[in-house]
Scaffold this motif. Structure first.
Motif, mmCIF file in Angstrom:
data_model
loop_
_atom_site.group_PDB
_atom_site.id
_atom_site.type_symbol
_atom_site.label_atom_id
_atom_site.label_comp_id
_atom_site.label_asym_id
_atom_site.label_seq_id
_atom_site.Cartn_x
_atom_site.Cartn_y
_atom_site.Cartn_z
ATOM 1 N N UNK A 154 0.833 -1.211 0.000
ATOM 2 C CA UNK A 154 0.000 0.000 0.000
ATOM 3 C C UNK A 154 0.862 1.252 0.000
ATOM 4 N N UNK A 155 1.959 1.230 0.780
ATOM 5 C CA UNK A 155 2.853 2.388 0.797
ATOM 6 C C UNK A 155 3.446 2.654 -0.575
ATOM 7 N N UNK A 212 -8.988 -4.480 1.482
ATOM 8 C CA UNK A 212 -10.207 -3.750 1.877
ATOM 9 C C UNK A 212 -10.356 -3.612 3.387
ATOM 10 N N UNK A 213 -9.909 -4.598 4.151
ATOM 11 C CA UNK A 213 -10.189 -4.570 5.596
ATOM 12 C C UNK A 213 -9.026 -4.007 6.400
ATOM 13 N N UNK A 234 -7.273 -7.025 8.869
ATOM 14 C CA UNK A 234 -8.034 -7.732 9.908
ATOM 15 C C UNK A 234 -8.373 -9.184 9.531
ATOM 16 N N UNK A 272 -8.415 -9.928 0.203
ATOM 17 C CA UNK A 272 -8.030 -9.185 -0.995
ATOM 18 C C UNK A 272 -6.573 -8.703 -0.945
ATOM 19 N N UNK A 305 -8.001 -9.737 -7.246
ATOM 20 C CA UNK A 305 -8.277 -9.785 -5.811
ATOM 21 C C UNK A 305 -9.769 -9.641 -5.530
#
Lengths: 107, 402
Positions: A29-30, A39-40, A43, A48, A106
């Protein structure tokens, strides 16, 4: 800082360095790696951030939890013996240089 | 009584009552005061520690081995006092008991398993928006948040229509129980009436629509992953945990956007940011605010030695507005990098219904944005007086075509 290399479905490679303790999902993501959705947010609720991890790295990873394994039954791209959730792979010295392959889709 | 107040044990002490109505209704000032007081504060009234800052709150949530949930996530320590209620099978259990339950319920409530519901949620959101554009002036609590969530969520679980307001009474009581046993909690118990047996009956397999989420829990019984006795209790936890919280999130989202129209304009212009914008709502006005953990051993946190078997209070709303973590924390900014907020917790006890709650909110906000609907607050609002939840009881709004 450990290096992680992402191999996209089209074969293109991106490598980034991140501090110890950052997950492979967060590293993606970075770096704005599109093939990880997450998406979560880590957690184990969305399946995905699915990746394929080849040897020698696969056997260096901690054992999969029951929740991760359940979640991997829900992936859009096929689950393989090398499937893991990248939110559960935390970078450290032992994983410096790890390469993960991204699935076709994904979502 | 002075001799009743435990020594601060290296942490600054405060006699504040976080569960008094005045503090519940105005949380952000005393959150600020506590964060400035210290990383760990001893609450003399409740004889427990409080971690008001982000870093320690995150550390506590992440380290479930040192900070247990099995002694209750409320103020009562089940290791010291006999539980006066049945502990939650998911929220108030540690590994290994927690693990198989979390795995199976987590799969049922995972994003891929929920995708089938999206189109139905869209239909309901659009029906609601049609109605709102005709009515124009509404109280958004009953007429938007409750109407929408009480329709789509119990439908997804598979319980019959009718008497669904009972779910609100039940959820209100369950979440109040995570605070102290004060007047607020007592009143929610009094309001409960016969709802307990009613909800348990709704959770029996024969009363659940085949194929929906509740029925899927029972299918896991046939698979041997959970027991027949566990199934109705787990289904009940969907209904107790998934209604009030999501209703509060819808109300908090509408209020946050209505009072920050420039942020709503960004969402209308680019619906691709709806998901991220909703995460900012969860940070800015976190629906589930307060809970507790219990130390399993002596733990050092922020330089303070906490003995074993002690309660530590957390406040999600305070962590999510800690300026040590967030720039301009009191500003609602849908463009910020909101990753890392703890509005839904983190780790093995992260909100298990997070993906369906996100889906409900995301669909409603997406449809409002797609149809270019604008909304404003038109009168005095009222927040609920609740031990752990933050949301509105009254939210007068006007909806109009933008």
């Amino acid at each position: 800082m450990p290096k992680v290399t992402f191999v996209a479905h089209d074969g293109s490679k991106t490598s980034v360095d991140e501090p110890d303790g950052v997950s492979v999902m967060q590293a993606a993501q970075n770096a704005g790696i599109g093939g990880i959705v997450a998406e979560c947010g880590g957690s184990m609720m969305c399946a995905t951030c699915h990746v394929y991890v080849a040897e020698p790295w696969l056997s260096k990873l901690p054992a999969m939890t029951a929740t991760e394994s359940e979640m991997l039954t829900m992936t859009v791209s096929e689950r393989r013996g090398t499937s893991r959730l990248s939110c559960q792979i935390v970078l450290g010295a032992a994983l410096d240089g790890i390469t993960v392959e991204l699935p076709e889709k994904q979502i | 009584m002075a001799q009743d107040a435990a020594p601060p044990r290296g942490a600054p002490a405060s006699d504040i009552d976080p569960f008094s109505p005045q503090h519940i209704l105005n949380p952000y000032a005393w959150h600020h005061e506590m964060r400035e007081l210290g990383a760990l504060v001893w609450l003399t009234k409740y004889r427990c520690f409080f971690a008001p800052r982000y870093a320690e709150a995150f550390q506590i949530i992440a380290d479930y081995q040192s900070f247990s949930s099995a002694a209750g996530v409320g103020h009562t320590n089940f290791n010291k006092e006999k539980p006066w209620r049945q502990p939650s099978m998911l929220l108030e259990a540690d590994p290994p008991d927690h693990t198989p339950r979390r795995a199976i319920v987590g799969r049922i409530l995972s994003a891929p398993n929920l995708r089938v519901f999206r189109s139905g949620f869209e239909v309901e959101a659009n029906r609601l928006i049609d109605r709102l554009l005709q009515q124009r002036d509404v109280d958004a609590v009953p007429e938007v948040a409750q109407a929408y969530v009480l329709k789509v969520f119990p439908d997804a679980v598979g319980i019959a229509d009718g008497d669904r307001m009972n779910l609100l009474k039940y959820g209100t009581m369950v979440f109040n129980a995570f605070g102290p046993q004060n007047d607020i909690f007592d009143e929610s118990v009094r309001d409960l009436g016969e709802v307990g047996p009613w909800i348990m009956e709704r959770c029996q397999h024969r009363n659940l629509e085949p194929g929906k989420l509740g029925d899927q829990v029972y299918q896991a019984v046939s698979g041997g992953q959970i027991t027949a006795e566990e199934a109705p209790i787990l289904v009940r936890s969907f209904l107790s945990a998934g209604v009030d919280t999501t209703i509060d999130a819808v109300g908090n989202a509408l209020w946050s956007f209505a009072t920050n129209p420039a942020e709503w304009a960004k969402v209308k212009a680019n619906q691709g940011i709806v998901k991220q914008a909703f995460e900012e709502v969860l940070r800015y006005e976190s629906p589930f605010q307060t809970f507790f953990r219990t130390t399993t051993k002596d733990v050092e946190l922020a330089g303070v030695k906490i003995p074993g078997n002690e309660k530590v209070m957390l406040n999600i709303g305070s962590a999510n507005r800690d300026p040590r973590k967030w720039e301009r924390p009191d500003v609602f900014d849908v463009s910020r990098d909101v990753r890392g907020h703890v509005g839904l917790g983190y780790g093995i006890h992260a909100c298990i219904g997070q993906m369906i709650s996100r889906l409900e909110n995301e669909v409603l906000l997406t449809e409002l944005a797609r149809r270019k609907v604008d909304f404003e607050v038109t009168g005095p609002t009222e927040y609920k007086v609740h031990n752990t939840l933050r949301g509105f009881t009254k939210l007068p709004m006007r909806f109009k075509q933008g």
